[in-house]
Design an enzyme around this catalytic site. Structure first.
Site, mmCIF file in Angstrom:
data_model
loop_
_atom_site.group_PDB
_atom_site.id
_atom_site.type_symbol
_atom_site.label_atom_id
_atom_site.label_comp_id
_atom_site.label_asym_id
_atom_site.label_seq_id
_atom_site.Cartn_x
_atom_site.Cartn_y
_atom_site.Cartn_z
ATOM 1 N N ASN A 166 -21.521 -19.649 -27.225
ATOM 2 C CA ASN A 166 -22.673 -19.999 -26.379
ATOM 3 C C ASN A 166 -22.929 -21.498 -26.416
ATOM 4 O O ASN A 166 -23.996 -21.958 -26.024
ATOM 5 C CB ASN A 166 -23.919 -19.268 -26.873
ATOM 6 C CG ASN A 166 -23.761 -17.771 -26.809
ATOM 7 O OD1 ASN A 166 -23.323 -17.228 -25.802
ATOM 8 N ND2 ASN A 166 -24.093 -17.091 -27.888
ATOM 9 N N SER A 173 -28.359 -12.219 -21.334
ATOM 10 C CA SER A 173 -27.299 -12.666 -22.238
ATOM 11 C C SER A 173 -25.995 -11.900 -22.076
ATOM 12 O O SER A 173 -24.937 -12.452 -22.338
ATOM 13 C CB SER A 173 -27.784 -12.572 -23.683
ATOM 14 O OG SER A 173 -28.104 -11.237 -24.015
ATOM 15 N N LYS A 175 -27.779 -22.570 -28.774
ATOM 16 C CA LYS A 175 -26.803 -22.344 -27.699
ATOM 17 C C LYS A 175 -26.484 -23.686 -27.042
ATOM 18 O O LYS A 175 -25.841 -24.526 -27.670
ATOM 19 C CB LYS A 175 -27.299 -21.239 -26.788
ATOM 20 C CG LYS A 175 -27.148 -19.905 -27.545
ATOM 21 C CD LYS A 175 -27.873 -18.716 -27.049
ATOM 22 C CE LYS A 175 -27.652 -17.565 -28.029
ATOM 23 N NZ LYS A 175 -28.587 -16.475 -27.886
ATOM 24 N N ASP A 222 -37.749 -15.853 -21.949
ATOM 25 C CA ASP A 222 -36.761 -16.290 -22.940
ATOM 26 C C ASP A 222 -35.643 -17.043 -22.206
ATOM 27 O O ASP A 222 -34.857 -16.444 -21.479
ATOM 28 C CB ASP A 222 -36.222 -15.043 -23.659
ATOM 29 C CG ASP A 222 -35.171 -15.363 -24.718
ATOM 30 O OD1 ASP A 222 -34.742 -16.531 -24.797
ATOM 31 O OD2 ASP A 222 -34.781 -14.441 -25.452
ATOM 32 N N GLU A 224 -35.955 -12.152 -19.903
ATOM 33 C CA GLU A 224 -35.054 -13.289 -20.078
ATOM 34 C C GLU A 224 -34.930 -13.995 -18.740
ATOM 35 O O GLU A 224 -35.172 -13.398 -17.693
ATOM 36 C CB GLU A 224 -33.667 -12.792 -20.528
ATOM 37 C CG GLU A 224 -33.680 -12.310 -21.961
ATOM 38 C CD GLU A 224 -32.355 -11.676 -22.389
ATOM 39 O OE1 GLU A 224 -31.291 -12.220 -22.068
ATOM 40 O OE2 GLU A 224 -32.415 -10.639 -23.047
HETATM 41 C C1 LIG Z 1 -29.278 -15.666 -28.862
HETATM 42 C C2 LIG Z 1 -30.509 -15.155 -28.264
HETATM 43 C C3 LIG Z 1 -31.705 -15.156 -28.960
HETATM 44 C C4 LIG Z 1 -31.794 -15.491 -30.431
HETATM 45 O O1 LIG Z 1 -31.612 -16.818 -30.677
HETATM 46 P P1 LIG Z 1 -31.094 -17.251 -32.132
HETATM 47 O O2 LIG Z 1 -31.497 -18.648 -32.258
HETATM 48 O O3 LIG Z 1 -29.611 -17.051 -32.111
HETATM 49 O O4 LIG Z 1 -31.774 -16.349 -33.114
HETATM 50 C C5 LIG Z 1 -32.845 -14.776 -28.298
HETATM 51 N N1 LIG Z 1 -32.809 -14.374 -27.018
HETATM 52 C C6 LIG Z 1 -31.662 -14.318 -26.330
HETATM 53 C C7 LIG Z 1 -31.673 -13.871 -24.911
HETATM 54 C C8 LIG Z 1 -30.469 -14.694 -26.936
HETATM 55 O O5 LIG Z 1 -29.336 -14.591 -26.264
#
Ligand SMILES: *Cc1c(COP(=O)(O)O)cnc(C)c1O
Length: 412
Positions: free
Chosen positions: A48, A190, A249, A215, A186
């Site tokens: 990512n 993801s 990411k 998110d 989101e």
């Molecule tokens: C990766 C991810 C998270 C968590 O983030 P981390 O910093 O890896 O704990 C939260 N929401 C989504 C949609 C993600 O893909």
């Protein structure tokens, strides 16, 4: 074997039988388009690290400098004595980057979701999520004790029905306040790589008096004029009560964040348990995250972002020539750096992934419980450091793996 271990190994056997067994593979190299595993080099489409910042010289040097000045560990939770200058610098940079009043960083995106949802909601409240929302949102919802309702992926009618129901059931909570209704989605999903219908969701939550949390884990750094995320691209950042994301990411470091109004952040400092009862993130991680945010906002960030979209276009083009079904994102015109190749059967997804590995290409097979049963997929993720030749190498390997599995399927 003890009863304890016998029971666990029985569970593991059942996981294996379903084609759902997973194991760790250690990289012997940094995160990059070319990775090394067990002595062998692979072309990777599995990270990512969209903008190629995880192994960027400036992030590394900034992290090293932070260790020299502030040490390896923060040594305390934020409210006790663990707030170091790099934490405040990062939070200022985040708020400025996102165009919000304030920001708060957490040890991970997961911790951010759990902290904010748990702080805002209790038993008398309602949380409404997209069915495909990330596990951290589902877990946070469950831990909060709020009533959890899910709408089918991007189904706005479904969301509206739930909001109507929630308003009909609104009661005075124990503290005398009325029921809170929080919608969480989101921005870029993801595992599907498609986009949430944020503009319509904003309209609905406003109409029904609900709050919205978005998110931006897979959108920060990639969308909008300032690369803030999808909220910026849609021009609705100021209508979202809570914006969350991760620093792990596109930002290239580690940690999670919430951005929004100053009062929200003050509230979280006082109420978010995953913030309060956890040691502050290490100086190296927060300093590197700040450097990542600065690069995202620079000309280099713009260039890296364009490279991602150029490679995505090349890959989509090649996949359509291979007649490979991808996600629905392409059909509604939205795009992301996540391109899932839907396979369905768990075993078949694993077989294709291993056929690709034999050809030197590393792509993860994503299976239940990360996605629904029977919805296994190969999840391709494209980064700024991939070259056009890398994309062609992937396409060639995919065509060969397809051919090999067709041969296997032929009756002898
Ligand atoms: C990766 C991810 C998270 C968590 O983030 P981390 O910093 O890896 O704990 C939260 N929401 C989504 C949609 C993600 O893909």
């Amino acid at each position: 074997m003890s009863e304890f271990l016998a029971e666990l190994s029985e569970d593991l056997n059942s996981i294996r039988q379903q084609g759902l067994y997973r194991e760790l593979r250690a990289l012997e190299s940094p995160q990059a388009p070319r990775i090394r595993i067990a002595g062998r080099e692979y072309l990777s489409f599995s990270s990512n690290d969209y903008l190629g910042l995880a192994n960027h010289s400036r992030l590394k040097q900034t992290a090293i400098d932070a260790i020299e000045h502030f040490g390896a560990g923060a040594g305390s939770s934020r409210l006790v004595a663990g707030t170091l200058a790099p934490h405040q610098d990062l939070e200022q940079a985040l708020a400025q980057f996102k165009g919000t009043e304030a920001a708060l960083c957490f040890c991970s995106g997961y911790a951010a979701a759990v902290g904010v949802i748990g702080a805002l909601l209790g038993r008398s409240d309602v949380i409404v999520i997209d069915k495909r929302a990330h596990a951290c949102i589902i877990d946070a919802a469950r831990m909060s004790g709020a009533k959890l309702r899910a709408f089918a992926h991007n189904d706005l009618d479904g969301l509206e029905h739930i909001l109507q129901w929630a308003n009909g059931n609104s009661v005075r909570g124990s503290g005398g306040r009325s029921t809170r209704v929080l919608v969480v989605t989101e921005s870029v999903f993801s595992m599907d790589g498609d986009c949430g219908r944020l503009a319509e969701i904003v309209e609905l939550k406003n109409r029904y008096g609900a709050w919205l949390m978005v998110d931006e884990a897979h959108a920060t750094g990639l969308y909008g004029e300032h690369r803030r995320g999808l909220a910026e691209a849609y021009g609705i950042g100021d209508q979202i009560e809570i914006q969350m994301g991760t620093l792990s990411k596109a930002v290239g470091s580690s940690g999670g964040y919430i951005v929004g109004a100053r009062i929200l952040i003050e509230f979280l400092v006082n109420r978010a348990r995953s913030f309060i009862y956890s040691t502050a993130p290490p100086p190296a991680a927060v300093a590197a995250a700040r450097a990542g945010i600065e690069i995202i906002q620079s000309d280099e960030g713009a260039r890296r972002c364009r490279a991602v979209w150029d490679r995505v276009a090349e890959l989509m083009d090649g996949l359509s020539r291979l007649k490979r079904p991808t996600n629905s994102a392409a059909s509604d015109g939205s795009k992301s750096a996540i391109i899932p190749l839907l396979i369905g059967d768990e075993g078949e997804a694993v077989t294709i992934a291993s056929a690709l590995r034999e050809r030197g290409v590393f792509v993860p097979a994503i299976r239940y419980p990360t996605v629904a049963r029977g919805a296994a997929r190969l999840r391709l993720s494209v980064t700024a450091d991939h070259t056009s030749a890398d994309i062609q190498q992937l396409l060639t390997a995919l065509a060969q793996a397809d051919e090999a599995s067709r041969q296997d399927a032929l009756p002898n």
